[in-house]
Scaffold this motif. Structure first.
Motif, PDB file in Angstrom:
ATOM      1  N   GLU A 190     -44.023 -11.610 -27.901  1.00  0.00           N
ATOM      2  CA  GLU A 190     -44.314 -12.340 -28.219  1.00  0.00           C
ATOM      3  C   GLU A 190     -45.567 -12.058 -29.527  1.00  0.00           C
ATOM      4  O   GLU A 190     -45.545 -12.468 -30.089  1.00  0.00           O
ATOM      5  CB  GLU A 190     -44.726 -14.016 -28.406  1.00  0.00           C
ATOM      6  N   ARG A 191     -45.919 -10.706 -28.365  1.00  0.00           N
ATOM      7  CA  ARG A 191     -47.608 -10.310 -29.356  1.00  0.00           C
ATOM      8  C   ARG A 191     -47.810  -9.527 -29.703  1.00  0.00           C
ATOM      9  O   ARG A 191     -48.539  -8.838 -30.258  1.00  0.00           O
ATOM     10  CB  ARG A 191     -48.910 -10.740 -28.533  1.00  0.00           C
TER      11      ARG A 191
ATOM     12  N   GLY B 249     -42.790  -6.142 -28.419  1.00  0.00           N
ATOM     13  CA  GLY B 249     -41.813  -6.685 -27.967  1.00  0.00           C
ATOM     14  C   GLY B 249     -41.036  -7.180 -28.931  1.00  0.00           C
ATOM     15  O   GLY B 249     -39.933  -8.224 -28.709  1.00  0.00           O
ATOM     16  N   ALA B 250     -41.796  -7.369 -30.173  1.00  0.00           N
ATOM     17  CA  ALA B 250     -41.497  -7.791 -31.338  1.00  0.00           C
ATOM     18  C   ALA B 250     -40.014  -7.090 -31.984  1.00  0.00           C
ATOM     19  O   ALA B 250     -38.746  -7.538 -32.175  1.00  0.00           O
ATOM     20  CB  ALA B 250     -42.504  -7.233 -32.925  1.00  0.00           C
TER      21      ALA B 250
ATOM     22  N   ALA C 186     -35.781  -7.974 -32.119  1.00  0.00           N
ATOM     23  CA  ALA C 186     -35.414  -7.884 -33.291  1.00  0.00           C
ATOM     24  C   ALA C 186     -33.730  -7.211 -32.586  1.00  0.00           C
ATOM     25  O   ALA C 186     -33.313  -7.295 -32.929  1.00  0.00           O
ATOM     26  CB  ALA C 186     -35.998  -6.916 -34.094  1.00  0.00           C
ATOM     27  N   GLY C 187     -34.013  -6.009 -31.920  1.00  0.00           N
ATOM     28  CA  GLY C 187     -32.854  -5.983 -31.243  1.00  0.00           C
ATOM     29  C   GLY C 187     -31.534  -6.789 -30.298  1.00  0.00           C
ATOM     30  O   GLY C 187     -30.773  -6.373 -30.663  1.00  0.00           O
TER      31      GLY C 187
ATOM     32  N   MET D 176     -28.915  -6.215 -34.213  1.00  0.00           N
ATOM     33  CA  MET D 176     -28.936  -4.829 -33.715  1.00  0.00           C
ATOM     34  C   MET D 176     -28.868  -4.306 -35.054  1.00  0.00           C
ATOM     35  O   MET D 176     -29.508  -3.157 -35.093  1.00  0.00           O
ATOM     36  CB  MET D 176     -27.881  -4.363 -32.252  1.00  0.00           C
ATOM     37  N   GLU D 177     -27.797  -4.018 -35.545  1.00  0.00           N
ATOM     38  CA  GLU D 177     -27.420  -3.404 -36.777  1.00  0.00           C
ATOM     39  C   GLU D 177     -28.523  -3.686 -37.382  1.00  0.00           C
ATOM     40  O   GLU D 177     -29.136  -2.080 -38.067  1.00  0.00           O
ATOM     41  CB  GLU D 177     -26.437  -4.238 -37.416  1.00  0.00           C
ATOM     42  N   MET D 178     -29.405  -4.598 -37.858  1.00  0.00           N
ATOM     43  CA  MET D 178     -30.077  -4.726 -38.454  1.00  0.00           C
ATOM     44  C   MET D 178     -31.343  -3.623 -38.260  1.00  0.00           C
ATOM     45  O   MET D 178     -32.819  -3.384 -39.058  1.00  0.00           O
ATOM     46  CB  MET D 178     -30.347  -6.599 -38.586  1.00  0.00           C
ATOM     47  N   ALA D 179     -32.362  -4.737 -36.967  1.00  0.00           N
ATOM     48  CA  ALA D 179     -33.094  -3.747 -36.548  1.00  0.00           C
ATOM     49  C   ALA D 179     -33.208  -2.225 -35.977  1.00  0.00           C
ATOM     50  O   ALA D 179     -34.283  -1.755 -37.103  1.00  0.00           O
ATOM     51  CB  ALA D 179     -32.747  -3.618 -34.642  1.00  0.00           C
TER      52      ALA D 179
END
Lengths: 286, 329
Positions: free
Chosen positions: A159-160, A164-165, A169-170, A174-177
């Motif tokens: 979270e921090r 982790g972010a 996101a993945g 995943m596509e967007m990441a």
């Protein structure tokens, strides 16, 4: 009264152990979209390595960390060496992890023989702790402490931190990441390292409670599956809640109805599957 | 009669001659292969044609084996009624497990079937009062179907062969039927199938139950052959072995799982007489098969065969087409 208190503590400690096992399993499943069926074997390897390191006279905690690192390294080898080659073929990846788990289990049998290998608890944690007139096994409290520390660290990581972010996101998309420039394949390696290392660490930490024995992998893997089915794929909170739920159910089930422990474990899983098939805290969008 | 039917008939006739040219050891080995081949073909119904990879298929196989043993030796039922009862219990279990596993699709489906299979294993291993736990259960005598004695290696082989041929023929008819076409449709294009008004879930569920039913028949053959059943029969290894047979030979083809069953059973028997590391070998074959032969042996060889015979017809139309287009322009 003593029975219930002790069993409750055992359940909590076992839940903590399950969290070490299944948080990594859940993250790998969430990110890579595949259940790593070698996860139970990683746990077992951790227990055996821990026992061996301690036999060499290494301190318990250092042995546990080393076991985690070695198993984590093995996780990287598996991910880079085999799973990478099968990118896009998730089913093939799962079958490869299953094959690897059989190989690991058999190699363990060859190296450490069929007899259970005891994993000693640290010297100071062997005597019971007395609290309001009851004797508690100290080591279970230690296990719980390790699990809580691991949970807090994982929470902070997820979270921090930037890593982790990126992992979140993945898991989410995943596509967007990929689209925003996150190197997802590198994340796969990190998460596999993290998950395998946690399982290996969990193996050593769980060793004094469970011992290292052939078949430990196949005792633990279904528990991780049930935790993830209960808690939802890719969710840290789900893995946390699911672990303690399964810890309680399994431990009390084994203590009260030894013949049916597996069946009792299965009931909440059925209920969750029927009512909310995504799990209680679904993390991944599927 | 087309070429495939002639080949199949030839295969059956050849199998019929096995007892004349081999000794008892190999006849028994072939009976064992027939049993596993039927098991693999049953799994192929959902893996190959339905696209649902199950890692808990030993459950139905083993429940039938345990069921017939328990009903016959403990409950004291007759041979035929215990066989029917055992298959009914196994098929019913498949129906229930199917409802649960089909709540998910893809790899979650695989994970749930694995978890459900492990629960059956847990019962077989831990509920000692019912299953005698790790010691396993003995099945005293083989039945006498229609009064025939099948205690000898040869007679049991023919019994297995008849069951195998009849079962595979029915499965083949199912695969060729409109239902089979629908099943393949749900694998390739579930959304289009839904749009066309098919009940995708129902097709999958029925296929799952059928698959469990035929696995149960294979389980009966298994316990008649071994006269013994142990928790290994419902273990993850057993599920993995049968999945390996299906995938190694080629899922989605009728002959693939049989080829896989022949290879895996032979390797297992040969290997176990030299080394005790069958599990590591199983894992290794698994990894190699998935990495190097993702579609399996039978489709792979078929492609090779086509490549050997196909190039002339494939290249000639291109050559003849080229001048004609030039001419047209």
């Amino acid at each position: 009264m003593q029975f219930w208190l002790i069993q409750t503590l055992n359940s909590i400690a076992f839940g903590g152990l399950l969290f070490l096992l299944s948080s990594g399993f859940s993250l790998i499943f969430g990110l890579m979209r595949m259940p790593n069926l070698a996860h139970g074997a990683f746990f077992m390897l951790g227990a055996y390595f821990g026992a061996t390191f301690m036999n060499w006279g290494i301190n318990f905690w250092i042995a546990a960390l080393m076991a985690g690192l070695v198993v984590g390294g093995l996780g990287i080898v598996l991910e880079r060496g085999l799973l990478r080659k099968l990118a896009g073929n998730a089913q093939g990846q799962v079958l490869v992890t299953l094959g690897v788990s059989f190989i690991i289990a058999d190699v363990c049998l060859m190296v450490w023989t069929g007899d259970p290998v005891p994993v000693p608890a640290p010297q100071w944690a062997r005597a019971p702790t007395f609290f309001i007139g009851y004797a508690f096994p100290t080591y279970r409290l230690v296990v719980l402490g390790v699990a809580v520390v691991a949970a807090v660290l994982l929470y902070i990581l997820m979270e921090r931190t930037r890593l982790g972010a990126m992992i979140r996101a993945g898991v989410d998309d995943m596509e967007m990441a990929r689209g925003v420039g996150i190197r997802v394949s590198l994340l796969f390696m990190m998460v596999f390292l993290l998950g395998a290392a946690l399982a290996g660490l969990g193996g050593t930490i769980g060793g004094p409670i469970m011992q290292a024995y052939p078949g430990l992998d196949q005792d633990m893997l279904p528990l991780a599956l049930v935790v993830v089915i209960l808690g939802g794929v890719g969710s840290l909170l789900g893995a946390f809640v699911g672990s303690f739920a399964v810890g309680f159910i399994y431990n009390f089930g084994t203590a009260l109805f030894p013949d049916f422990a597996y069946v009792i474990l299965f009931l909440p899983m059925v209920a969750v599957l029927v009512l909310m098939p995504q799990g209680l805290f679904a993390g991944a969008r599927q | 009669m087309n070429r495939n039917a002639i080949l199949a008939l030839l295969g059956v006739v050849l199998l019929g001659f096995v007892p004349f040219v081999m000794d008892d050891f190999f006849i028994n080995l072939t009976s064992q292969i027939l049993c596993y081949a039927l098991f693999a073909v049953s799994l192929n119904l959902i893996v190959g044609y339905g696209g649902m990879t199950s890692l808990g298929h030993a459950a139905y196989f083993g429940i039938a084996a345990y069921g017939v043993t328990w009903l016959h030796t403990v409950a004291g039922w007759g041979q035929l009624s215990s066989a029917i009862g055992a298959v009914a219990v196994a098929t019913f279990t498949a129906a229930v497990f199917g409802v649960l596993a089909l709540r998910a699709s893809g790899l979650s489906f695989l994970m749930i079937t694995l978890a459900l299979g492990q629960i059956v294993w847990g019962v077989a291993y831990r509920w000692v009062g019912l299953t005698q736990g790790d010691n396993g259960m003995r099945f005293p005598v083989r039945p006498e179907p229609l009064g025939f004695n099948i205690n000898g290696a040869t007679s049991f082989y023919y019994f297995s062969l008849i069951v195998f041929v009849v079962s595979v023929y029915i499965i083949w008819r199912v695969v060729q039927s409109p239902f089979g076409a629908g099943l393949r449709g749900t694998k390739d294009q579930p959304r289009r199938m839904r749009m066309l008004g098919h009940n995708v879930w129902m097709i999958r569920w029925v296929a799952f139950i059928m698959s469990g039913f035929w696995a149960a028949i294979a389980g009966l053959l298994f316990v008649y052959y071994q006269k013994f059943v142990s928790p290994y029969t419902v273990s993850l290894q057993q599920s993995a072995e049968v999945l390996l047979m299906t995938i190694l030979g080629g899922a989605g083809t009728l002959t693939g799982p049989m080829v896989g069953a022949v290879i895996v059973t032979l390797v297992k028997n040969v290997a176990s007489s030299y080394v005790e590391r069958w599990n590591a070998l199983l894992g290794l074959i698994f990894v190699l098969a998935v990495v190097f032969m993702p579609t399996g042996l039978v489709p792979g060889f078929r492609k090779l065969w086509k490549r050997r015979t196909a190039p002339p017809p494939a290249s000639t139309p291109a050559l003849t087409a080229k001048p004609s287009t030039e001419h047209a322009s």
